[in-house]
Structure formats: structure tokens, C-alpha cells
Design a protein around this motif. Structure first.
Motif, PDB file in Angstrom:
ATOM      1  N   UNK A  71       0.841  -1.197   0.000  1.00  0.00           N
ATOM      2  CA  UNK A  71       0.000   0.000   0.000  1.00  0.00           C
ATOM      3  C   UNK A  71       0.880   1.253   0.000  1.00  0.00           C
ATOM      4  N   UNK A  72       1.897   1.301   0.859  1.00  0.00           N
ATOM      5  CA  UNK A  72       2.754   2.492   0.941  1.00  0.00           C
ATOM      6  C   UNK A  72       3.458   2.754  -0.389  1.00  0.00           C
ATOM      7  N   UNK A  75       2.374   5.348  -3.090  1.00  0.00           N
ATOM      8  CA  UNK A  75       2.655   6.790  -3.049  1.00  0.00           C
ATOM      9  C   UNK A  75       4.137   7.113  -2.852  1.00  0.00           C
ATOM     10  N   UNK A  89       3.543  13.316   2.343  1.00  0.00           N
ATOM     11  CA  UNK A  89       2.249  13.293   1.653  1.00  0.00           C
ATOM     12  C   UNK A  89       1.394  12.130   2.157  1.00  0.00           C
ATOM     13  N   UNK A  90       2.022  10.959   2.302  1.00  0.00           N
ATOM     14  CA  UNK A  90       1.307   9.784   2.820  1.00  0.00           C
ATOM     15  C   UNK A  90       0.773  10.081   4.217  1.00  0.00           C
ATOM     16  N   UNK A  93      -1.520  13.813   4.046  1.00  0.00           N
ATOM     17  CA  UNK A  93      -2.584  14.096   3.083  1.00  0.00           C
ATOM     18  C   UNK A  93      -3.458  12.882   2.759  1.00  0.00           C
ATOM     19  N   UNK A  94      -2.838  11.779   2.366  1.00  0.00           N
ATOM     20  CA  UNK A  94      -3.617  10.636   1.867  1.00  0.00           C
ATOM     21  C   UNK A  94      -4.478  10.036   2.987  1.00  0.00           C
ATOM     22  N   UNK A  95      -5.735   9.716   2.668  1.00  0.00           N
ATOM     23  CA  UNK A  95      -6.643   9.137   3.665  1.00  0.00           C
ATOM     24  C   UNK A  95      -6.031   7.887   4.275  1.00  0.00           C
ATOM     25  N   UNK A  96      -6.046   7.829   5.607  1.00  0.00           N
ATOM     26  CA  UNK A  96      -5.573   6.667   6.363  1.00  0.00           C
ATOM     27  C   UNK A  96      -4.083   6.402   6.175  1.00  0.00           C
ATOM     28  N   UNK A  97      -3.378   7.307   5.487  1.00  0.00           N
ATOM     29  CA  UNK A  97      -1.951   7.109   5.252  1.00  0.00           C
ATOM     30  C   UNK A  97      -1.165   7.057   6.547  1.00  0.00           C
ATOM     31  N   UNK A 100      -1.774   3.547   8.136  1.00  0.00           N
ATOM     32  CA  UNK A 100      -1.113   2.408   7.495  1.00  0.00           C
ATOM     33  C   UNK A 100       0.398   2.480   7.681  1.00  0.00           C
TER      34      UNK A 100
END
Lengths: 491, 186
Positions: A71-72, A75, A89-90, A93-97, A100
Motif C-alpha cells: 500500500x505504501x 505513493x 504526503x502519505x 494528506x492521503x486518507x488513512x496514510x 497504514x
């Protein structure tokens, strides 16, 4: 084993529900039932036990790392210019980043903890005895691979701690006799730590080491099933005599419960204390105090003892310990498995474990005991927390095309430089005024923030500032920043 | 523990009473499904993040000095620079547009997007035929952008534009492919 099932299906069972028929159709073609039977009917002498859950716990954690890691990778960008921004950014910004990534970071620690438990159980139970040398050896290689994958993953966010931990870690390679220096250059992709180091570590972390771990897990499990479960400590290591229980259902239930507990613990930890990301790697920050992850603290402390003859501390002694460790089943050959009757083996293991723990604890108490160090570490942690609070700053790219369109005005840039920049920077010298001298900036290898002085990166610093330097994106337009950059680039 | 193990050893797993066995099986299956479900929520949100992102508002781009539209005789290709978010970067992308002569600009729409509404290739102005032609699947558009022939579902899309202080300003947008009406998607 399941031929029984296959054979009776048509005639004996008569009418069947459609799911059962689909299942049977599938099973006949894949042999999945036979495989499942084989997996679930593993025989455990002396019956299921809580102490046997660690092995499958490790497998579960490894799979969790694979899932979160893949998953990581959606991005993440493995390059010195972008690694830190893409991780930020992970996280920001990114949902649930943030969640995870925390699962992945804490999962690594969890693997080390469960690995220690697994190893201790195997050692105390003497489960390496009775033709299990290769099984033990595969486990040892897995331990090394896990340490390797943890080390290579640590660099990837390219924050301060990652940078310096990897600088130290790779410098240790220099101590390896004969090939050490070559090895270091190979691992780093050059003399200094940089973008090639990230690609190399990324390839190791995301491709080569996981593939090797998958392979060795397969070998480890195969050898385990070949030798059979060792059972309790009063069981004979060669020929199991105790009453046996199959893996399914009770042992499986215990294993699953353990996996569930691990997942719950990781999830709660990730939720309440998300893993942090430090500020971007800055090789010029000589004040920075780097500290490795907790599982490398014993090694970190160990290195302090070797003020001379480092080759002993870094290479010879660890290599001897490793050889001794792999050779354990060859050295301890008696049938006796009860820990209290194996004082030498168990004593040595306990002593090694205590020594490592003591080194780790000493590393933390030393830090806490030195007021200057403690203060510095606290400040660094506060800086990290502050950075985590700041909103995400996108990286500006492609502004180069504006400059290429012939719109830049070097004369205007000179005027602007004299107004806004000359107070702190010499343009015609490399001498530091308040900030660094900027002569030939664009032909240097690195700027002070560790980035390559491309046109974009120079504009980036002017726009957003760096350390004491204020951001100029409020004062100057993008066009004006381009003019200033063009002026600096003009010889 | 050993009593139960004995019975298992002699008869194998098949001999266990099915009710208790299937209960444990169901418990394990249910537990696995529950964990998978809970975990799949963040994984799904993470992977689908770009899908649910509302498109960043597009800024007006400066396409340079506005031409004297009345003296133009054919569409002119211009390059504009569009600032937009691209994942973790802010980029300045170069995009082509067509500026139309006054005689061809229907409803005052003087700027066309070169993106073919069929599959998204960029159409070329062929002055010999006075037509826009798509290099991919041979859709043909008239000089004002209207549909002539080929697989495209509609004519070329106009871009909002205006002249400010003598500069031609363009709002660069993307449109949904393969539908018969112009529909902004970002």
C-alpha cells in the motif's frame, strides 16, 4: 488423505446444496481440500499449547507488513529529491496514510519482539534437537534477513534520523577486512549517502529481501513439517511418544487469537500514537543527535566500547557469535530437552540475552543521564512533533518551463537579490555571511539542505525558506523568484 | 488435553463431532473475516484516495498577448502553462490550445481544447483541408470545432477564455470522453 472425500462425493452423498457442489468442483480440480487437510492435521505431541503461537504470529506479522508495504509503495518515491515529501504526503494528506504507515513502522518492531519470543521458546524447549539442524539454520537466516529488512526500511523516509542511522550503519561495513570498502560503495551506490543509496535500499527492502524471506519461510515451514512438532520438553526429540493432537482446531484457535491480539495492539498503538516523521535529512546539521530504533540500541551502545581495534567489535566478535548461534544444534547434541538439565546452553542463552538487554538499557540511561544529550533529544523530538503539525507543503516542479519560455529577467533578478538576499548572502563568494555564500551554487553537488541545486530546488528554498532563512513566497512573485534564481545562475 | 488428543490420534480429524468442529471452524472463519473487513477499510481509503479527491480548482492561465482575432484566417495553436497539483507536487504543465479566428468562434468561444472527445488524443489542424483531424481514430472536426465524421461522440470542446489587459486568459479544463454532451471533470 482427502481421496476419501473425493471418492465418496458422487454416490454416497446423494443430493447436495449448490455451495457444496461448487466447493467440490473446485476441490477436485485444485486439490485444495487435500492441501487444507494436510495443513490442519499437523500432529502436535502432547497437544496444543499457548507457547507454540509465536511462529505463526511471525508469519501473520510478515503478511501484514507485505500488505501495508505494498500500500505504501502506491505513493512512495525512492529518490533523495522526493522520498521525504512523498512520505510526508502519505502521512499528512492521503486518507488513512498516517495509520497504514504506523502499522508498518510498529509492525517492524512487533516482528522483532515476537521473533525474540519465538527464539526463546525454541531455545528453552530445546526444539532444535533431533535432526532439526537445517530447520534451526533456516530460522537463523530468517533472523538475519529480518534485521536486514528493518535496517533498509529505516532509511526510506529520508528524515534526519534515517539519514544518520544509515550513515553509521553503512560505515560499519568499512571494517570488514579486504572487501569492506568496496562493499560500502556497493551498498551506498557511491562514496556518499544519496539518491542511489535510497534506490538500492528500496530494491533490497521491497523486492530482494521480501523474496528471500518468502523463500526461507517456505523452507522453514517445510523443514518443520518434515521433522514434526517437537512437543513439550520431556518429549523425545527424535521419536515422538506422547499422545498427539492435530493443529486444527485448538492450536489454530490459539494462533488466531494471538494474531488477533497483535493486530489489536498494533491498531490501537497506531491510532493513539501515530508513527512520526522527522524533518528532511540535512547532512550539514552537525548538531543533530541521531539515535537508532530500539532493536539496534544494543549494537549502538556496543560500538562505543570499541575505541580501538573496531574490527573486533564490528566484525570478528559478531561473526563468531553468529557462527556459534547457527552451530547450536551441532554443539548441544544430547537428547535432554528440559531447560533445567541444560545449564550450559540455557545459561549461555540467558547471559547473551541479558547482555544485549543491558547494553540497550545502558544506551537509554546514558542518554537520560547526560543533561545536554537529554535536552538535545527532547528538542529534536519537539521539532519532529512540530513538523508533524505543520500542513503538507507540496513540492514545486516543472517551473523550469517558465524560465525556458524566455520570461526571466536577470537584471530584475540582480535588483531583487540586492534588496532581499544580499543582507545574508554573498553572490560572488563562497564565504558565509549570515547564510552560505552563493558563488557557483548551481554547479555544486549539494546545497546546505542536502538537495541537488537544480533550478527547481533553488526556487524551492527561496520560496519556502530553510532553517533561519525566511520564506520569500509572500514577498516575491513566482516570476521574481525565477529572476533571482536566473541571476544567481548567471556567471 | 491428553484424553481428547488420544481420540484424535486414533480416528483422525474426521471423527470429531461435527457440531463442535464446525462451530470452531465458523468462529475462526468469522474472526478472519472480521479482521480482514476492519483492515480493508483503511487500505481501501488509502488506495482510493485520488478517486474521492475533489478536483483542485483550476486557475486561469495566461496564453500570451491576445491576437487581433478579426485578422486571423485560421486556428492558431498556442502553448499555455497550467499550474496544478499532481500528487505531492505542484507542477506547471505545458498544454496546447487552439485560438480561433473571429469568424469561426461560435457563441464567442474563441479557444478550443485539442483533446479529442473520443479517446483523448490531441487533434491536429490540417490547413490544406481546413479541418481538425485526430491522429488516432480519424475523427474529423470542422474549423469551428464541430463534428464532421469519425467515432468522436461530439465536436471539440471549447475552453472558457477572456481578454484581460490585452492578454488572452484561458481556463484549462478536462472533459469527459465518449459522451455526447460537454461535461467538465476537472
Amino acid at each position: 488423505m482427502s481421496s476419501l472425500k473425493d471418492g465418496q462425493s458422487d454416490d454416497a452423498a446423494g443430493r447436495k446444496s449448490s455451495p457444496a457442489r461448487v466447493r467440490e468442483w473446485f476441490s477436485r480440480r485444485t486439490g485444495i481440500d487435500a492441501l487444507l487437510d494436510e495443513a490442519l492435521s499437523e500432529r502436535i505431541p502432547g497437544g496444543a499449547r499457548i507457547t507454540y503461537v509465536f511462529g505463526s504470529g511471525l508469519l501473520f506479522l510478515f503478511l501484514s507488513q507485505v500488505v501495508t508495504g505494498v500500500a505504501l509503495a502506491l505513493y512512495y518515491v525512492p529518490s533523495a529529491d522526493h522520498a521525504h515529501t512523498s512520505v510526508a504526503y502519505i502521512v499528512k494528506v492521503v486518507s488513512a496514510g498516517w495509520f497504514l504507515r504506523s502499522l508498518h513502522v510498529y509492525g517492524a518492531s512487533a516482528i522483532l519482539i515476537v521473533l525474540a519470543l519465538h527464539l526463546t521458546q525454541v531455545f528453552l524447549y530445546g526444539s532444535y534437537k533431533g535432526r532439526r539442524e537445517l530447520l534451526w539454520g533456516a530460522g537463523c537466516v530468517l533472523l538475519a534477513l529480518v534485521l536486514g529488512i528493518a535496517f533498509t526500511g529505516y532509511l526510506l523516509p529520508w528524515d534526519q534520523n534515517a539519514y544518520f542511522a544509515t550513515a553509521v550503519g553503512t560505515n560499519m561495513l568499512d571494517e570488514v577486512p579486504l572487501v569492506g570498502h568496496t562493499l560500502k560503495l556497493l551498498v551506498r551506490g557511491g562514496v556518499s549517502l544519496g539518491t542511489l543509496t535510497i534506490s538500492r535500499f528500496y530494491v533490497l527492502h521491497a523486492f530482494l529481501l521480501p523474496a528471500a524471506i518468502f523463500g526461507l519461510i517456505a523452507a522453514h515451514v517445510y523443514l518443520f513439517r518434515k521433522a514434526g512438532a517437537a512437543g513439550p520438553t520431556d518429549e523425545d526429540p527424535f521419536t515422538a511418544r506422547k499422545a498427539q493432537e492435530t493443529f486444527y482446531p485448538r492450536q489454530l484457535l490459539m494462533d488466531m487469537t494471538f494474531a488477533l491480539l497483535i493486530m489489536a495492539a498494533l491498531g490501537l498503538l497506531a491510532y493513539w500514537r501515530p508513527a512520526e516523521l522527522g524533518t528532511v535529512a540535512d547532512p550539514t546539521n552537525t548538531q543533530y543527535l541521531p539515535r537508532p530504533e530500539w532493536y539496534y540500541r544494543p549494537m549502538f551502545e556496543w560500538l562505543k566500547f570499541w575505541t580501538e581495534g573496531e574490527v573486533w567489535g564490528i566484525v570478528v566478535i559478531p561473526a563468531m557469535v553468529a557462527v556459534l548461534f547457527v552451530a547450536v544444534p551441532f554443539l548441544d547434541r544430547r537428547r535432554e530437552r528440559r531447560p533445567l538439565r541444560r545449564p550450559v546452553a540455557v545459561g549461555t542463552y540467558a547471559a547473551a540475552f541479558l547482555a544485549l538487554s543491558a547494553l540497550g538499557v545502558k544506551s537509554y540511561t546514558d542518554d537520560a543521564g547526560d543533561p545536554a544529550v537529554a535536552l538535545k533529544l527532547r528538542e529534536q523530538h519537539e521539532a519532529t512533533q512540530q513538523y508533524m503539525q505543520e500542513p503538507f507543503q507540496p513540492q514545486r516542479s516543472g517551473i523550469l518551463t517558465v524560465a525556458n519560455s524566455g520570461a526571466v529577467d536577470v537584471t530584475q533578478g540582480k535588483t531583487l537579490f540586492e534588496q532581499h538576499c544580499a543582507t545574508c548572502h554573498y553572490v560572488d563568494s563562497t564565504q558565509t555571511k549570515v547564510g552560505p555564500g552563493l558563488k557557483d551554487l548551481l554547479s555544486r553537488d549539494r546545497m546546505v539542505n542536502g538537495q541537488v541545486p537544480t533550478s527547481e530546488n533553488v526556487r524551492e528554498i527561496i520560496s519556502h525558506g530553510y532553517q533561519e532563512m525566511p520564506p520569500f513566497n509572500d514577498t516575491l512573485t513566482e516570476k521574481q523568484i525565477g529572476d533571482v534564481e536566473a541571476y544567481m545562475a548567471t556567471p | 488435553m491428553s484424553g481428547r488428543s488420544d481420540s484424535e490420534q486414533s480416528d483422525g480429524p474426521q471423527a470429531k463431532p461435527t457440531s463442535r468442529r464446525s462451530f470452531t471452524g465458523a468462529l475462526i472463519g468469522f474472526g478472519t473475516a472480521a479482521v480482514a473487513l476492519v483492515l480493508s477499510v483503511p487500505l481501501f481509503r488509502f488506495a482510493f484516495y485520488p478517486v474521492f479527491q475533489t478536483t483542485a480548482e483550476t486557475a486561469w492561465s495566461d496564453a500570451g498577448d491576445a491576437s487581433d482575432q478579426n485578422s486571423m484566417t485560421a486556428p492558431v495553436e498556442r502553448a499555455i502553462l497550467v499550474q496544478r497539483a499532481d500528487g505531492w507536487r505542484m507542477i506547471t504543465a505545458r498544454q496546447a490550445i487552439y485560438e480561433l479566428p473571429a469568424s469561426m468562434a461560435t457563441d464567442g468561444h474563441r479557444v478550443l481544447s485539442p483533446v479529442c472527445p473520443h479517446m483523448g488524443c490531441e487533434v491536429a489542424w490540417v490547413s490544406a483541408q481546413r479541418q481538425f483531424r485526430c491522429p488516432c481514430h480519424e475523427s474529423v472536426f470542422a474549423e469551428d470545432g464541430s463534428y464532421v465524421s469519425g467515432p468522436a461522440p461530439r465536436g471539440l470542446d471549447y475552453l472558457d477564455s477572456e481578454v484581460r489587459d490585452g492578454r488572452l486568459m484561458v481556463l484549462y479544463q478536462s472533459f469527459r470522453q465518449l459522451v455526447s454532451k460537454r461535461e467538465v471533470i476537472g
